[in-house]
Design a protein around this motif. Structure first.
Motif, short mmCIF file in Angstrom:
data_model
loop_
_atom_site.label_atom_id
_atom_site.label_comp_id
_atom_site.label_asym_id
_atom_site.label_seq_id
_atom_site.Cartn_x
_atom_site.Cartn_y
_atom_site.Cartn_z
N THR A 1 0.72 -1.10 0.21
CA THR A 1 -0.12 -0.16 -0.20
C THR A 1 0.92 1.35 0.19
N ALA A 2 2.07 1.18 0.72
CA ALA A 2 3.01 2.38 0.67
C ALA A 2 3.62 2.48 -0.41
N VAL A 3 3.90 1.63 -1.31
CA VAL A 3 4.36 1.42 -2.84
C VAL A 3 3.25 2.17 -3.76
N ASP A 4 1.96 1.62 -3.49
CA ASP A 4 1.04 1.97 -4.30
C ASP A 4 0.88 3.44 -4.24
N ASN A 5 0.71 4.05 -2.81
CA ASN A 5 0.45 5.39 -2.42
C ASN A 5 1.76 6.39 -3.23
N LEU A 6 2.83 5.80 -2.93
CA LEU A 6 4.16 6.88 -3.41
C LEU A 6 4.02 6.75 -4.89
N LYS A 7 3.79 5.52 -5.55
CA LYS A 7 3.89 5.26 -6.89
C LYS A 7 2.73 6.00 -7.70
N ASN A 8 1.67 6.32 -7.07
CA ASN A 8 0.53 6.97 -7.87
C ASN A 8 0.36 8.29 -7.09
N GLY A 9 1.31 8.74 -6.07
CA GLY A 9 1.12 9.95 -5.57
C GLY A 9 -0.45 10.42 -4.92
N ASP A 10 -1.05 9.30 -4.62
CA ASP A 10 -2.52 9.52 -3.80
C ASP A 10 -2.66 9.27 -2.43
N PHE A 11 -1.17 9.20 -1.77
CA PHE A 11 -1.12 9.35 -0.29
C PHE A 11 -2.25 10.52 0.19
N LEU A 12 -2.64 10.63 1.55
CA LEU A 12 -3.54 11.66 2.14
C LEU A 12 -2.84 12.67 2.21
N THR A 13 -3.30 13.97 2.21
CA THR A 13 -2.69 15.40 2.47
C THR A 13 -3.67 15.80 3.50
N GLU A 14 -2.82 16.59 4.36
CA GLU A 14 -3.81 17.27 5.46
C GLU A 14 -3.45 18.86 5.27
N LEU A 15 -4.47 19.23 5.88
CA LEU A 15 -4.65 21.02 5.80
C LEU A 15 -3.77 21.44 6.85
N HIS A 16 -3.21 22.60 6.75
CA HIS A 16 -2.37 23.29 7.65
C HIS A 16 -3.34 23.67 8.95
N PRO A 17 -2.69 23.47 10.24
CA PRO A 17 -3.46 23.49 11.47
C PRO A 17 -4.20 24.96 11.69
N TRP A 18 -3.56 25.97 11.12
CA TRP A 18 -4.21 27.31 11.12
C TRP A 18 -5.46 27.47 10.54
N ILE A 19 -5.75 26.43 9.56
CA ILE A 19 -7.05 26.36 8.67
C ILE A 19 -8.07 26.00 9.83
N TYR A 20 -7.85 24.79 10.73
CA TYR A 20 -8.44 24.50 11.58
C TYR A 20 -8.74 25.42 12.65
N ILE A 21 -7.68 25.99 13.10
CA ILE A 21 -8.08 27.16 13.95
C ILE A 21 -8.90 28.29 13.50
N SER A 22 -8.85 28.77 12.28
CA SER A 22 -9.64 29.76 11.64
C SER A 22 -11.10 29.30 11.79
N ILE A 23 -11.30 27.91 11.16
CA ILE A 23 -12.86 27.32 11.31
C ILE A 23 -13.25 27.35 12.63
#
Length: 598
Positions: free
Chosen positions: A313-335
């Motif tokens: 799964t790790a190879v698959d994520n890196l190969k296809n670039g579809d690993f999960l990205t997260e928003l910056h904490p300041w976005i959650y603070i602002s919300i």
């Protein structure tokens, strides 16, 4: 005894709430915002984020498809049983692995990846070891894992970090002498050009695997992980981050598995039965799902997840670039700050509680829905658990304060001493009758007037009379009733409060009047006031009944005709006499002309 104890606790709390007023909601917002800022920025909400991630992954309705170019040659229970008669129990002689690699390599796979650590030579089969080593030396697309040991053992190692195959400078001046404790394959000297990579699968504090390393900073040297080095060798660029949040492909097995013995025995045949291009262009991962070999972990999608599937799964994520990205904490603070600010405004300006409750429910549901659907439909993990939690905490505390403030004003015995025996009380009753046939317009005006009551210092709206009883309810359908209950010494303050409510309600009444005939009254205020002493004989209750009767007796004077003004005020003699007795009451000219002359 229990009642006395509860009053001892609740009355001071309600008294403080009454004194602070709207300052409570503002102060609570400031405190909640500071707590949210520190918690989110400091990572204290990670546990909530992990639980949300696990729950969404477990209930996901749309998983990305596993890459068909990744194939697992599985040392499963069937393989162990099939190989045992001729080659004994695991581990098998190394020449078997050499023969497997040679056979697969002829099909020109993209990479051959071992999820097996060959740490020590087989002293009972040195020829087999040499054969395996020679095969690996000439198979330049074969990759092997390195096991990173605890850093506390680094000083015992003789291997320098810079000597690891594929290690590159990460810092401008990395340590040239720092040693690193690792478990290497016995043939590591032939593994060049990033053919070695760390394969440690680290769990979070709760024992669940959620991330996989891209690289590790080892004393200023970048040491790539096994999946990262495999993917980099295929020409795919890697992310700059140290770890990726895994985008799982569903419950294992996700990838195509072929039992080890099926491949190996076919390679021994003179006439092969399996396709000769079965692994062409594929990333072939050789590992084990057999429970007996103990390579099992816990993940959000499975309590028992084979390590080789996690690697794939790790190879698959890196190969296809579809690993999960997260928003910056300041976005959650602002919300979070925006959500708390909106709730603060709702309580300070006393928005209709039905609207507040509905809006809050939609807001919280929206937080959950956005988190769930973005993780199903994209590769972005929008974790809104922190805004959800902090806005929920604010709402719960603010709602409790709002409730106890109402209880105190109404004289509820757990929150107020107003109706304790011997107390002298002043009550003002107000009934506002609306001369509007349109139901929506009538309800809108009623809500506006109720809002002004709730913003007052002492007033309270009553619940609709006889709701659920069609006949009796219809008698009061066009009216709202309010009341004020205070100690007798606050008579002047409560009367001024009543006047202020009527004055603040005038803009809404005038607005409604503009849509109607000019010679019609839009609203009639009926006012009555009386005082009583709470006595043991409970005659004060009879006084209350008589007071309500006098208020309702004024209903005959609520005609909407014959008045050039938009409101009419009708008050009992008792109310007017009280106004005269206190003196200094400030009544706007518009209300005086409407009938509030004393």
């Amino acid at each position: 005894m229990l009642q006395r104890a509860l009053r001892y606790i609740l009355i001071p709390i309600s008294s403080l709430s009454d004194r602070v007023g709207n300052g409570f909601y503002i102060g609570l917002a400031i405190v909640m915002s500071i707590v949210a800022l520190v918690a989110i920025a400091g990572g204290s909400t990670a546990a909530m984020k992990n639980k949300a991630y696990d729950l969404i992954m477990k209930t996901r309705f749309l998983y990305p498809a596993p890459d068909p170019e990744i194939v697992i040659v599985d040392i499963d229970e069937a393989a162990l049983a099939a190989m045992a008669p001729e080659y004994g129990r695991w581990p098998w002689p190394r020449n078997i692995m050499g023969e497997l690699v040679e056979g697969i390599a002829t099909q020109k796979p993209s990479a051959i990846v071992f999820d097996i650590t060959f740490s020590d030579p087989d002293v009972f089969n040195l020829d087999g070891d040499k054969y395996f080593r020679d095969v690996i030396a000439k198979t330049t697309n074969a990759f092997f894992p390195v096991v990173r040991l605890n850093e506390s053992n680094d000083h015992l190692s003789e291997l320098q970090a810079r000597q690891l195959s594929g290690a590159t400078r990460l810092d401008p001046e990395p340590s040239e002498t720092a040693t690193i404790a690792v478990v290497l394959p016995y043939f590591y000297d032939v593994l060049t050009h990033r053919r070695l990579g760390t394969n440690n699968i680290y769990t979070d504090t709760d024992g669940i695997v959620r991330t996989y390393a891209v690289y590790a900073n080892e004393y200023g040297w970048r040491v790539g992980s096994l999946p990262a080095n495999v993917v980099a060798a295929t020409g795919t660029s890697l992310p700059d981050q140290e770890d990726i949040l895994i985008n799982w492909r569903g419950n294992p097995p996700s990838y195509r598995h072929i039992s080890f013995h099926e491949i190996y025995f076919d390679l021994q045949k003179q006439k092969r039965t399996r396709p000769l291009d079965e692994f062409t262009g594929k990333i072939v991962i050789i590992g084990s799902t057999a429970p007996a070999l103990f390579d099992l972990k816990t993940t959000p999608v499975a309590k028992v997840h084979p390590g080789v599937e996690i690697l794939a799964t790790a190879v698959d994520n890196l190969k296809n670039g579809d690993f999960l990205t997260e928003l910056h904490p300041w976005i959650y603070i602002s919300i979070t700050l925006v959500a708390v600010a909106l709730l603060t405004g709702a309580f300070v300006y006393n928005i209709d509680q039905r609207v507040v409750n509905l809006t809050f429910t939609l807001l919280q549901s929206g937080f959950l829905a956005v988190s769930y659907f973005t993780l199903n439909l994209s590769t972005v993990f929008v974790d809104l658990t922190a805004p959800f939690a902090f806005s929920l905490a604010y709402f719960a505390i603010a709602r409790f304060n709002y409730t106890i403030a109402g209880f105190r004003r109404s004289g509820q015995p757990f929150f107020s001493t107003q109706l304790d025996p011997g107390n002298r009380c002043r009550v003002v009753l107000a009934q506002c009758h609306f001369h509007i046939k349109n139901r929506r317009a009538r309800l809108a005006l009623g809500a506006s007037v109720k809002k002004q009551i709730a913003l007052s210092r002492y007033g309270l709206p009553t619940s609709p009379f006889f709701k659920g009883m069609p006949l009796l309810y219809s008698f009061f359908r066009n009216t709202v009733v309010f009341y004020w209950l205070v100690p007798e010494e606050k008579t002047a303050a409560v009367l001024q409060d009543v006047v202020s409510v009527m004055e603040r309600a005038m803009p809404a009444i005038r607005k409604s009047a503009r849509r109607r005939a000019a010679d019609r009254v839009v609203a009639t205020w009926l006012l009555h006031g009386f005082d009583f002493t709470v006595d043991a004989e409970e005659t004060w209750r009879l006084q209350g009944e008589a007071g309500m009767a006098k208020l309702f007796a004024l209903a005959s004077k609520t005609s909407e005709r014959g008045n050039e003004r938009v409101i009419r005020i009708v008050a009992t003699k008792e109310f007017m006499n009280t106004c005269r007795s206190v003196g200094g009451l400030k009544v706007p000219e518009e209300l005086e002309k409407a009938g509030l002359r004393y």
